[in-house]
Design a protein around this motif. Structure first.
Motif, PDB file in Angstrom:
ATOM      1  N   ASP A 156      -4.672   2.152  -1.483  1.00  0.00           N
ATOM      2  CA  ASP A 156      -4.367   0.929  -2.220  1.00  0.00           C
ATOM      3  C   ASP A 156      -3.733   1.308  -3.554  1.00  0.00           C
ATOM      4  O   ASP A 156      -3.536   2.491  -3.849  1.00  0.00           O
ATOM      5  CB  ASP A 156      -5.616   0.051  -2.377  1.00  0.00           C
ATOM      6  CG  ASP A 156      -6.697   0.670  -3.260  1.00  0.00           C
ATOM      7  OD1 ASP A 156      -6.429   1.669  -3.978  1.00  0.00           O
ATOM      8  OD2 ASP A 156      -7.824   0.156  -3.229  1.00  0.00           O
TER       9      ASP A 156
ATOM     10  N   ARG B  38      -7.933  -6.762   2.524  1.00  0.00           N
ATOM     11  CA  ARG B  38      -8.543  -6.476   1.218  1.00  0.00           C
ATOM     12  C   ARG B  38      -8.061  -7.489   0.187  1.00  0.00           C
ATOM     13  O   ARG B  38      -8.816  -7.942  -0.652  1.00  0.00           O
ATOM     14  CB  ARG B  38      -8.185  -5.065   0.761  1.00  0.00           C
ATOM     15  CG  ARG B  38      -8.990  -3.980   1.409  1.00  0.00           C
ATOM     16  CD  ARG B  38      -8.686  -2.610   0.854  1.00  0.00           C
ATOM     17  NE  ARG B  38      -9.092  -2.518  -0.533  1.00  0.00           N
ATOM     18  CZ  ARG B  38      -8.264  -2.593  -1.579  1.00  0.00           C
ATOM     19  NH1 ARG B  38      -6.985  -2.766  -1.425  1.00  0.00           N
ATOM     20  NH2 ARG B  38      -8.716  -2.482  -2.808  1.00  0.00           N
TER      21      ARG B  38
ATOM     22  N   LEU C 264      -7.798   3.668   2.153  1.00  0.00           N
ATOM     23  CA  LEU C 264      -8.103   2.517   3.004  1.00  0.00           C
ATOM     24  C   LEU C 264      -8.854   3.014   4.232  1.00  0.00           C
ATOM     25  O   LEU C 264      -8.594   4.115   4.716  1.00  0.00           O
ATOM     26  CB  LEU C 264      -6.820   1.816   3.441  1.00  0.00           C
ATOM     27  CG  LEU C 264      -5.987   1.172   2.338  1.00  0.00           C
ATOM     28  CD1 LEU C 264      -4.662   0.683   2.888  1.00  0.00           C
ATOM     29  CD2 LEU C 264      -6.736   0.047   1.681  1.00  0.00           C
TER      30      LEU C 264
ATOM     31  N   PRO D 168       0.835  -1.204   0.000  1.00  0.00           N
ATOM     32  CA  PRO D 168       0.000   0.000   0.000  1.00  0.00           C
ATOM     33  C   PRO D 168       0.873   1.258   0.000  1.00  0.00           C
ATOM     34  O   PRO D 168       2.073   1.197   0.258  1.00  0.00           O
ATOM     35  CB  PRO D 168      -0.788  -0.121   1.309  1.00  0.00           C
ATOM     36  CG  PRO D 168       0.068  -0.947   2.200  1.00  0.00           C
ATOM     37  CD  PRO D 168       0.830  -1.885   1.293  1.00  0.00           C
TER      38      PRO D 168
ATOM     39  N   TYR E 254      -5.147  -3.447   4.441  1.00  0.00           N
ATOM     40  CA  TYR E 254      -4.686  -3.713   3.083  1.00  0.00           C
ATOM     41  C   TYR E 254      -4.551  -5.218   2.851  1.00  0.00           C
ATOM     42  O   TYR E 254      -4.984  -5.742   1.817  1.00  0.00           O
ATOM     43  CB  TYR E 254      -3.353  -3.011   2.836  1.00  0.00           C
ATOM     44  CG  TYR E 254      -2.873  -3.135   1.414  1.00  0.00           C
ATOM     45  CD1 TYR E 254      -3.413  -2.333   0.418  1.00  0.00           C
ATOM     46  CD2 TYR E 254      -1.889  -4.046   1.065  1.00  0.00           C
ATOM     47  CE1 TYR E 254      -2.983  -2.437  -0.891  1.00  0.00           C
ATOM     48  CE2 TYR E 254      -1.452  -4.162  -0.242  1.00  0.00           C
ATOM     49  CZ  TYR E 254      -2.002  -3.354  -1.217  1.00  0.00           C
ATOM     50  OH  TYR E 254      -1.584  -3.469  -2.515  1.00  0.00           O
TER      51      TYR E 254
END
Length: 191
Positions: A109, A140, A115, A44, A137
């Protein structure tokens, strides 16, 4: 006399290492270059946005980020950039930075989406914010992997769907459509 020279040498080394950590903390990348590097590396983006009206803040945050353990975590796990007051990226980022986040640190991201950040009734520590962003992150990525398995392969089973709903719930993402999908997968006599 020898002791004072040794102490002086240690102080010089200490302060120069802090300055080096600050200089090496932020990569010399534009916003778009950082997103490309994020996509290629799977890391990220940590974006520090300098405040126009608070010079002290602009000095304090990079120093706080440069603490050795924190700097190591940031360098290992993030693509970190600073948007200075003179940066051309300020125009591109105006809408995003209108959202107030702790420490003027924006965690993004690879597509530039913000985020979710740690929300707490208590003041958030910088370490907590950084670790939460990293966990978010990583989660995700898990959600994307589960979605790919579930939707792309046509592998529609209740266990994968439960994992997907839980992962999205943990991230604070919308699950309404997934709940409908879940109900549709259940045998009719179990409703």
């Amino acid at each position: 006399m020898k002791t004072s020279k040794l102490v002086l040498l240690l102080l010089v080394c200490f302060f120069s290492s802090i300055a080096d950590a600050q200089e090496n903390l932020f990569e010399e990348l534009s916003y778009k270059q950082a997103l490309k590097k994020s996509s290629a590396s799977g890391k990220p983006v940590l974006l520090f946005y300098e405040m126009e009206d608070n010079e002290k803040w602009n000095e304090t945050i990079p120093k706080a980020l440069a603490k050795p353990d924190r700097a190591r975590l940031i360098n290992d796990q993030f693509i970190s950039i600073k948007v200075s007051l003179e940066s051309k990226d300020r125009i591109i980022l105006q809408d995003m930075v209108s959202q107030k986040v702790p420490f003027s640190l924006y965690f993004l991201d690879e597509e530039g989406s913000l985020l979710p950040f740690l929300k707490s009734p208590m003041p958030v520590s910088m370490d907590s914010a950084i670790k939460y962003a990293l966990k978010t992150y990583q989660n995700r990525a898990l959600v994307q992997q589960i979605e790919k398995t579930y939707f792309d392969k046509g592998n529609k089973n209740i266990e994968d769907l439960k994992k997907l709903i839980q992962a999205k719930t943990d991230l604070g993402l919308d699950t309404k459509l997934l709940l409908t999908e879940f109900i549709n997968l259940l045998p009719r006599d179990s409703l």
